[in-house]
Design a protein around this motif. Structure first.
Motif, mmCIF file in Angstrom:
data_model
loop_
_atom_site.group_PDB
_atom_site.id
_atom_site.type_symbol
_atom_site.label_atom_id
_atom_site.label_comp_id
_atom_site.label_asym_id
_atom_site.label_seq_id
_atom_site.Cartn_x
_atom_site.Cartn_y
_atom_site.Cartn_z
ATOM 1 N N GLU A 137 -7.552 4.052 -5.536
ATOM 2 C CA GLU A 137 -6.610 3.137 -6.179
ATOM 3 C C GLU A 137 -5.970 3.776 -7.402
ATOM 4 O O GLU A 137 -4.777 3.598 -7.666
ATOM 5 C CB GLU A 137 -7.309 1.832 -6.544
ATOM 6 N N HIS A 138 -6.746 4.536 -8.144
ATOM 7 C CA HIS A 138 -6.208 5.247 -9.302
ATOM 8 C C HIS A 138 -5.190 6.296 -8.848
ATOM 9 O O HIS A 138 -4.140 6.464 -9.477
ATOM 10 C CB HIS A 138 -7.363 5.882 -10.088
ATOM 11 N N ASP A 139 -5.489 6.978 -7.756
ATOM 12 C CA ASP A 139 -4.534 7.947 -7.206
ATOM 13 C C ASP A 139 -3.227 7.266 -6.812
ATOM 14 O O ASP A 139 -2.141 7.792 -7.073
ATOM 15 C CB ASP A 139 -5.125 8.674 -5.994
ATOM 16 N N VAL A 140 -3.315 6.101 -6.187
ATOM 17 C CA VAL A 140 -2.111 5.376 -5.768
ATOM 18 C C VAL A 140 -1.246 5.041 -6.985
ATOM 19 O O VAL A 140 -0.017 5.185 -6.940
ATOM 20 C CB VAL A 140 -2.470 4.105 -4.959
ATOM 21 N N LEU A 141 -1.864 4.634 -8.069
ATOM 22 C CA LEU A 141 -1.139 4.373 -9.308
ATOM 23 C C LEU A 141 -0.357 5.618 -9.739
ATOM 24 O O LEU A 141 0.828 5.543 -10.071
ATOM 25 C CB LEU A 141 -2.118 3.953 -10.408
ATOM 26 N N HIS A 142 -1.006 6.762 -9.682
ATOM 27 C CA HIS A 142 -0.345 7.998 -10.102
ATOM 28 C C HIS A 142 0.687 8.490 -9.093
ATOM 29 O O HIS A 142 1.650 9.154 -9.482
ATOM 30 C CB HIS A 142 -1.382 9.076 -10.433
ATOM 31 N N ILE A 143 0.520 8.148 -7.855
ATOM 32 C CA ILE A 143 1.552 8.495 -6.870
ATOM 33 C C ILE A 143 2.850 7.778 -7.241
ATOM 34 O O ILE A 143 3.938 8.355 -7.167
ATOM 35 C CB ILE A 143 1.092 8.163 -5.438
ATOM 36 N N GLY A 144 2.753 6.542 -7.678
ATOM 37 C CA GLY A 144 3.937 5.818 -8.139
ATOM 38 C C GLY A 144 4.573 6.498 -9.342
ATOM 39 O O GLY A 144 5.798 6.644 -9.415
ATOM 40 N N TRP A 145 3.756 6.924 -10.299
ATOM 41 C CA TRP A 145 4.278 7.651 -11.466
ATOM 42 C C TRP A 145 4.940 8.944 -11.006
ATOM 43 O O TRP A 145 6.026 9.296 -11.473
ATOM 44 C CB TRP A 145 3.141 7.939 -12.451
ATOM 45 N N ASN A 146 4.284 9.652 -10.095
ATOM 46 C CA ASN A 146 4.836 10.913 -9.587
ATOM 47 C C ASN A 146 6.189 10.685 -8.907
ATOM 48 O O ASN A 146 7.101 11.497 -9.051
ATOM 49 C CB ASN A 146 3.875 11.575 -8.604
ATOM 50 N N ASP A 147 6.319 9.593 -8.150
ATOM 51 C CA ASP A 147 7.595 9.283 -7.494
ATOM 52 C C ASP A 147 8.713 9.117 -8.520
ATOM 53 O O ASP A 147 9.815 9.630 -8.326
ATOM 54 C CB ASP A 147 7.482 8.006 -6.657
#
Length: 166
Positions: A137-147
């Motif tokens: 879930e933490h990774d998913v949060l950062h995937i959004g930031w990365n996008d």
């Protein structure tokens, strides 16, 4: 070396494999972003108050180490795990692979059970399955930031991101 889901197919118990592969899909996307992002972009800030990719990667690794320790000990304690926020891209990616290998070593051990409990510092108990999914879930949060970062620097979407998120 990054652990791939092909490697896990016959090694992990079925319930563990299911949870681990859910986690691994997002981890691959995170890793690919930082692997493909040029070192020259690691210290770029979208705004004066935003985080840099270098800081974000160190933070992601630090967070994963916290949960890795919780899986090892059964006790979750949020604290700095000492990941160097000034380290080079190569050093941070190598550290990511080391953490990934350590996590895989834990989940493939014959004594590992996803239903075993981890106690948080505030007294709540979570299953080890939930601990692995917390990393995801933490990774998913950062995937959004990365996008958002990718849009800002006009970085094209890459295969693992498109394959999972479209």
């Amino acid at each position: 070396m990054f652990i791939d889901n092909v490697t896990t197919t016959d090694i992990l118990q079925p319930a563990t494999r299911e949870v681990y592969e859910l986690y691994l899909g997002q981890r691959r996307i995170i890793r690919d972003f930082f692997l493909l992002l040029p070192e020259t972009q690691y210290d770029f800030q979208i705004s004066p108050r935003s985080s840099t990719p270098r800081w974000c990667l160190a933070h992601i690794l630090d967070f994963q180490l916290v949960w890795l320790e919780a899986l090892r000990t059964g006790q979750l304690r949020f604290q700095s795990m000492g990941v160097d926020v000034t380290a080079s891209k190569d050093v941070l990616l190598k550290r990511m692979d080391e953490i990934e290998a350590a996590l895989f070593e834990i989940v493939q051990a014959s004594t590992f059970a996803i239903t075993d409990l981890v106690t948080t510092e505030w007294g709540k108990q979570l299953t080890k399955s939930s601990a692995i999914l917390a990393i995801r879930e933490h990774d998913v949060l950062h995937i959004g930031w990365n996008d958002a970062f990718m849009d800002f620097i006009e970085m094209p979407r890459y295969d693992s991101l498109r394959a999972y998120w479209g």
